[in-house]
Design a protein around this motif. Structure first.
Motif, PDB file in Angstrom:
ATOM      1  N   VAL A 122       0.733  -1.308  -0.069  1.00 29.81           N
ATOM      2  CA  VAL A 122      -0.108  -0.245  -0.025  1.00 29.81           C
ATOM      3  C   VAL A 122       0.881   1.371  -0.009  1.00 29.81           C
ATOM      4  N   ALA A 123       1.984   1.187   0.287  1.00 28.24           N
ATOM      5  CA  ALA A 123       3.221   2.234   0.165  1.00 28.24           C
ATOM      6  C   ALA A 123       4.460   1.606   0.017  1.00 28.24           C
ATOM      7  N   LEU A 124       5.339   2.656  -0.582  1.00 25.64           N
ATOM      8  CA  LEU A 124       6.753   2.316  -0.815  1.00 25.64           C
ATOM      9  C   LEU A 124       7.586   3.425  -0.827  1.00 25.64           C
ATOM     10  N   SER A 125       8.712   3.411  -0.133  1.00 27.54           N
ATOM     11  CA  SER A 125       9.677   4.660  -0.188  1.00 27.54           C
ATOM     12  C   SER A 125      10.946   4.045  -0.097  1.00 27.54           C
ATOM     13  N   LEU A 126      11.865   4.933  -0.975  1.00 30.32           N
ATOM     14  CA  LEU A 126      13.289   4.697  -0.780  1.00 30.32           C
ATOM     15  C   LEU A 126      13.840   5.866   0.371  1.00 30.32           C
ATOM     16  N   VAL A 127      14.792   5.110   1.041  1.00 25.37           N
ATOM     17  CA  VAL A 127      15.502   5.627   2.146  1.00 25.37           C
ATOM     18  C   VAL A 127      16.809   6.024   1.644  1.00 25.37           C
ATOM     19  N   HIS A 128      17.348   7.369   1.820  1.00 32.07           N
ATOM     20  CA  HIS A 128      18.459   7.938   1.485  1.00 32.07           C
ATOM     21  C   HIS A 128      18.984   8.555   2.633  1.00 32.07           C
ATOM     22  N   GLY A 129      19.670   7.791   3.644  1.00 30.75           N
ATOM     23  CA  GLY A 129      20.108   8.361   4.754  1.00 30.75           C
ATOM     24  C   GLY A 129      19.130   8.628   5.728  1.00 30.75           C
ATOM     25  N   GLU A 130      19.076   9.875   6.052  1.00 31.36           N
ATOM     26  CA  GLU A 130      18.155  10.465   6.928  1.00 31.36           C
ATOM     27  C   GLU A 130      16.747  11.017   6.229  1.00 31.36           C
ATOM     28  N   GLU A 131      16.792  10.872   4.764  1.00 28.25           N
ATOM     29  CA  GLU A 131      15.534  11.271   4.064  1.00 28.25           C
ATOM     30  C   GLU A 131      15.115  10.155   3.499  1.00 28.25           C
ATOM     31  N   VAL A 132      13.665  10.266   3.452  1.00 30.92           N
ATOM     32  CA  VAL A 132      12.836   9.167   2.897  1.00 30.92           C
ATOM     33  C   VAL A 132      11.891   9.865   1.799  1.00 30.92           C
ATOM     34  N   GLU A 133      12.075   8.982   0.491  1.00 33.70           N
ATOM     35  CA  GLU A 133      11.409   9.346  -0.711  1.00 33.70           C
ATOM     36  C   GLU A 133      10.266   8.541  -0.795  1.00 33.70           C
ATOM     37  N   LYS A 189      11.631  11.451  18.611  1.00 41.22           N
ATOM     38  CA  LYS A 189      12.303  10.462  18.006  1.00 41.22           C
ATOM     39  C   LYS A 189      11.817   9.119  17.987  1.00 41.22           C
ATOM     40  N   ILE A 190      10.957   8.632  18.913  1.00 42.12           N
ATOM     41  CA  ILE A 190       9.990   7.432  18.877  1.00 42.12           C
ATOM     42  C   ILE A 190       9.140   7.533  17.562  1.00 42.12           C
ATOM     43  N   LYS A 191       8.536   8.781  17.327  1.00 42.90           N
ATOM     44  CA  LYS A 191       7.610   8.858  16.206  1.00 42.90           C
ATOM     45  C   LYS A 191       8.298   8.605  14.928  1.00 42.90           C
ATOM     46  N   GLU A 192       9.674   9.026  14.787  1.00 34.58           N
ATOM     47  CA  GLU A 192      10.221   8.722  13.688  1.00 34.58           C
ATOM     48  C   GLU A 192      10.619   7.157  13.643  1.00 34.58           C
ATOM     49  N   LYS A 193      11.079   6.876  12.358  1.00 36.13           N
ATOM     50  CA  LYS A 193      11.120   5.250  12.309  1.00 36.13           C
ATOM     51  C   LYS A 193      12.540   5.211  12.786  1.00 36.13           C
ATOM     52  N   PRO A 194      12.681   4.165  13.701  1.00 34.69           N
ATOM     53  CA  PRO A 194      13.826   3.884  14.412  1.00 34.69           C
ATOM     54  C   PRO A 194      15.099   3.272  13.311  1.00 34.69           C
ATOM     55  N   VAL A 195      16.289   3.325  13.695  1.00 37.11           N
ATOM     56  CA  VAL A 195      17.367   2.936  13.103  1.00 37.11           C
ATOM     57  C   VAL A 195      17.321   1.238  13.138  1.00 37.11           C
ATOM     58  N   LEU A 196      17.438   0.745  11.973  1.00 37.52           N
ATOM     59  CA  LEU A 196      17.169  -0.699  11.845  1.00 37.52           C
ATOM     60  C   LEU A 196      18.467  -1.520  11.761  1.00 37.52           C
ATOM     61  N   GLU A 197      18.355  -2.718  12.014  1.00 44.76           N
ATOM     62  CA  GLU A 197      19.534  -3.693  11.791  1.00 44.76           C
ATOM     63  C   GLU A 197      18.900  -4.693  11.024  1.00 44.76           C
ATOM     64  N   LYS A 198      19.879  -5.290  10.072  1.00 45.02           N
ATOM     65  CA  LYS A 198      19.466  -6.362   9.276  1.00 45.02           C
ATOM     66  C   LYS A 198      19.304  -7.537  10.260  1.00 45.02           C
ATOM     67  N   SER A 199      18.006  -8.360  10.090  1.00 46.68           N
ATOM     68  CA  SER A 199      17.830  -9.661  10.597  1.00 46.68           C
ATOM     69  C   SER A 199      19.019 -10.671  10.421  1.00 46.68           C
ATOM     70  N   LYS A 200      18.869 -11.449  11.385  1.00 51.21           N
ATOM     71  CA  LYS A 200      19.949 -12.407  11.292  1.00 51.21           C
ATOM     72  C   LYS A 200      19.338 -13.875  11.085  1.00 51.21           C
TER      73      LYS A 200
END
Length: 142
Positions: free
Chosen positions: A7-18, A131-142
């Motif tokens: 239903v939605a798709l974004s590209l993430v460029h560092g801190e910016e979300v397109e 900061k919580i409202k922003e999307k948190p930093v994510l780490e790759k699943s293992k």
């Protein structure tokens, strides 16, 4: 395999979300043991060269996909573009990617970071909430 509505798709460029202007799409969990997903997005034919360049380079992209309904939180993926189909008025982009998981210690790390920045009291509480409202930093699943 499990298939879901995209239903939605974004590209993430560092801190910016397109935010991409998604017309339609689907996302498939291939259930290969790794978090391997296929994401197909139908977009207006605005800038196909950009996506063709990403495909040609083979570089990984950080994307965020909202699944099933707009009120769901987006899931983050590290993905490559496997195909760009240019049609008369639209483009279809096929991504293949791996799911990222939220860092389990995100809240603790965020609080520590804000305290180290010298915040306290109401200023700390407000910064933490923002900061919580922003999307948190994510780490790759293992």
């Amino acid at each position: 395999m499990k298939t879901f509505k995209l239903v939605a798709l974004s590209l993430v460029h560092g801190e910016e979300v397109e935010q991409l202007d998604l017309l339609d799409g689907l996302i498939i969990n291939r259930e290969y043991g790794k978090e391997n997903w296929l994401i197909e997005a139908l977009l207006p034919k605005i800038n196909p060269d950009k996506f063709q360049a990403f495909q040609k380079s083979g570089d990984s992209l950080h994307i965020q996909a909202t699944i099933s309904k707009p009120t769901n939180d987006p899931a983050s993926f590290e993905a490559v573009i496997r195909n760009v189909a240019v049609m008369e008025e639209r483009i279809s982009i096929l991504f293949e990617g791996e799911l990222f998981r939220k860092n389990a210690n995100y809240h603790e790390n965020l609080l520590e970071q804000l305290i180290n920045e010298g915040l306290s009291g109401e200023e700390l509480v407000n910064a933490f909430k923002d900061k919580i409202k922003e999307k948190p930093v994510l780490e790759k699943s293992k």
